[in-house]
Design a protein around this motif. Structure first.
Motif, mmCIF file in Angstrom:
data_model
loop_
_atom_site.group_PDB
_atom_site.id
_atom_site.type_symbol
_atom_site.label_atom_id
_atom_site.label_comp_id
_atom_site.label_asym_id
_atom_site.label_seq_id
_atom_site.Cartn_x
_atom_site.Cartn_y
_atom_site.Cartn_z
ATOM 1 N N UNK A 89 6.968 4.062 12.165
ATOM 2 C CA UNK A 89 7.607 3.430 11.058
ATOM 3 C C UNK A 89 6.721 2.947 9.814
ATOM 4 N N UNK A 90 5.409 2.409 10.261
ATOM 5 C CA UNK A 90 4.764 1.790 9.242
ATOM 6 C C UNK A 90 3.609 2.770 8.938
ATOM 7 N N UNK A 91 3.463 2.870 7.519
ATOM 8 C CA UNK A 91 2.170 3.509 6.931
ATOM 9 C C UNK A 91 1.427 2.761 6.331
ATOM 10 N N UNK A 92 0.243 2.248 6.890
ATOM 11 C CA UNK A 92 -0.648 1.258 6.263
ATOM 12 C C UNK A 92 -1.994 1.748 5.562
ATOM 13 N N UNK A 93 -1.954 1.186 4.403
ATOM 14 C CA UNK A 93 -3.045 1.592 3.398
ATOM 15 C C UNK A 93 -3.710 0.335 3.036
ATOM 16 N N UNK A 94 -5.117 0.401 3.224
ATOM 17 C CA UNK A 94 -6.139 -0.698 3.141
ATOM 18 C C UNK A 94 -6.946 -0.356 1.912
ATOM 19 N N UNK B 13 13.647 6.711 7.576
ATOM 20 C CA UNK B 13 12.777 5.915 6.714
ATOM 21 C C UNK B 13 11.695 5.413 6.862
ATOM 22 N N UNK B 14 10.656 5.310 6.361
ATOM 23 C CA UNK B 14 9.155 4.792 6.645
ATOM 24 C C UNK B 14 9.163 3.532 5.707
ATOM 25 N N UNK B 15 7.943 2.919 6.116
ATOM 26 C CA UNK B 15 7.653 1.685 5.133
ATOM 27 C C UNK B 15 6.353 1.841 4.822
ATOM 28 N N UNK B 16 6.093 1.801 3.499
ATOM 29 C CA UNK B 16 4.664 1.864 3.176
ATOM 30 C C UNK B 16 4.176 0.363 2.979
ATOM 31 N N UNK B 17 2.961 0.113 3.790
ATOM 32 C CA UNK B 17 2.278 -1.183 3.872
ATOM 33 C C UNK B 17 1.027 -1.293 3.166
ATOM 34 N N UNK B 18 0.989 -2.053 1.854
ATOM 35 C CA UNK B 18 -0.396 -1.919 1.227
ATOM 36 C C UNK B 18 -1.103 -3.413 1.427
ATOM 37 N N UNK B 19 -2.172 -3.181 1.974
ATOM 38 C CA UNK B 19 -2.878 -4.600 2.360
ATOM 39 C C UNK B 19 -4.169 -4.556 1.497
ATOM 40 N N UNK B 20 -4.226 -5.718 0.575
ATOM 41 C CA UNK B 20 -5.147 -5.917 -0.328
ATOM 42 C C UNK B 20 -6.290 -6.972 0.457
ATOM 43 N N UNK B 21 -7.533 -6.413 0.835
ATOM 44 C CA UNK B 21 -8.233 -7.268 1.472
ATOM 45 C C UNK B 21 -8.668 -8.612 0.422
ATOM 46 N N UNK B 22 -8.764 -9.814 1.152
ATOM 47 C CA UNK B 22 -8.923 -11.087 0.065
ATOM 48 C C UNK B 22 -10.513 -10.886 -0.164
ATOM 49 N N UNK B 23 -10.824 -11.413 -1.447
ATOM 50 C CA UNK B 23 -12.036 -11.411 -2.020
ATOM 51 C C UNK B 23 -12.599 -12.749 -2.277
ATOM 52 N N UNK C 223 9.115 2.700 -2.522
ATOM 53 C CA UNK C 223 9.053 1.339 -1.988
ATOM 54 C C UNK C 223 7.886 0.893 -1.046
ATOM 55 N N UNK C 224 7.164 -0.162 -1.354
ATOM 56 C CA UNK C 224 5.992 -0.457 -0.506
ATOM 57 C C UNK C 224 6.302 -2.167 -0.022
ATOM 58 N N UNK C 225 5.665 -2.393 0.812
ATOM 59 C CA UNK C 225 5.189 -3.938 1.254
ATOM 60 C C UNK C 225 3.849 -4.026 0.747
ATOM 61 N N UNK C 226 3.595 -5.269 0.158
ATOM 62 C CA UNK C 226 2.207 -5.685 -0.443
ATOM 63 C C UNK C 226 1.961 -6.901 0.543
ATOM 64 N N UNK C 227 0.628 -6.876 0.980
ATOM 65 C CA UNK C 227 0.235 -7.993 1.742
ATOM 66 C C UNK C 227 -1.068 -8.517 1.143
ATOM 67 N N UNK C 228 -1.230 -9.219 0.425
ATOM 68 C CA UNK C 228 -2.171 -9.895 -0.303
ATOM 69 C C UNK C 228 -2.350 -11.340 -0.220
#
Length: 233
Positions: A35-40, A3-13, A63-68
């Motif tokens: 194990x982490x697949x990062x998308x910026x 199992x891998x974890x998608x990590x979505x990073x939303x850059x601050x504006x 599933x995805x972890x969203x960092x914002x």
């Protein structure tokens, strides 16, 4: 399959240089981690537009972890407008996630430009409250571990793993090493107490037959010849 974890990073504006520096530090910590697949993403797109952001958002599945650096309600609304509805799920760093599930579910029921799509699971991280990039990385690793599921292997007609129990061993024919037990012979002086006494053989008690010696046989033959001479036969 792991199992891998998608990590979505939303850059601050427009949040100031401090948050942008925090975002760059976080990206340096999470990129290339096992194990982490990062998308910026610089921004969330609008449903139906053709852009790099839309292609990157469509590539995230499950599933995805969203960092914002924004409120979770705003991020959920932007994802819904982008045609990528999400349901906020609770985790160790977001125990109040259940309060936003209903609002996100109601928004996801509206039709989208790219057609109806089942909502995915989002584990939200409010980066405004987490200045330490190292702590965020540790939380992501722990979240990945909770998503791991036990695998099962089918072998020999039985299931093995965490529930199935021990793996059955291949049965091999057992060589026959047993030898026939020797026949036990009774001891010479051992006999049952109720055995009747053995009868003596008739031959053992009879008198031996007397046999003539050669000399006696010769004398008898001479007498027989003399008698024949007297009879003039």
């Amino acid at each position: 399959m792991a199992v891998r974890l998608n990590v979505l990073i939303l850059r601050p504006t427009g949040a100031g240089s401090a948050w942008h520096g925090h975002c760059d530090d976080l990206i340096g910590h999470v990129l290339g981690r096992p194990g982490l697949d990062v998308t910026l993403l610089e921004r969330l797109p609008v449903a139906g537009e053709e852009s790099t952001e839309m292609l990157a958002l469509e590539s995230i599945g499950g599933h995805a972890a969203c960092l914002a650096w924004d409120a979770p309600e705003n991020v959920l609304a932007d994802l819904d407008r982008a045609g990528r509805p999400m349901l906020r799920r609770p985790h160790a760093d977001d125990p109040d996630a259940t309060s936003s599930v209903g609002a996100s579910a109601g928004a996801s029921e509206r039709p989208h430009a790219n057609g109806d799509r089942a909502p995915g699971r989002m584990y939200f991280f409010d980066m405004r409250e987490k200045p330490s990039a190292t702590a965020v990385l540790d939380s992501l690793v722990k979240l990945l571990q909770t998503l791991q599921v036990p695998t099962f292997q089918i072998a020999g007609g039985a299931i093995s793993g965490a529930i199935g129990g021990a793996k059955p061993e291949a049965s091999s024919p057992t060589p026959n090493t047993s030898e026939p037990s020797p026949v036990s012979k009774p001891e010479p002086d051992s006999k049952p107490a109720d055995t009747p006494p053995a009868k003596s053989s008739p031959l053992s008690t009879s008198k031996p037959v007397a046999r003539d010696s050669p000399q006696e046989n010769g004398d008898a033959l001479d007498r027989l010849v003399d008698q024949l001479d007297e009879l003039d036969i």
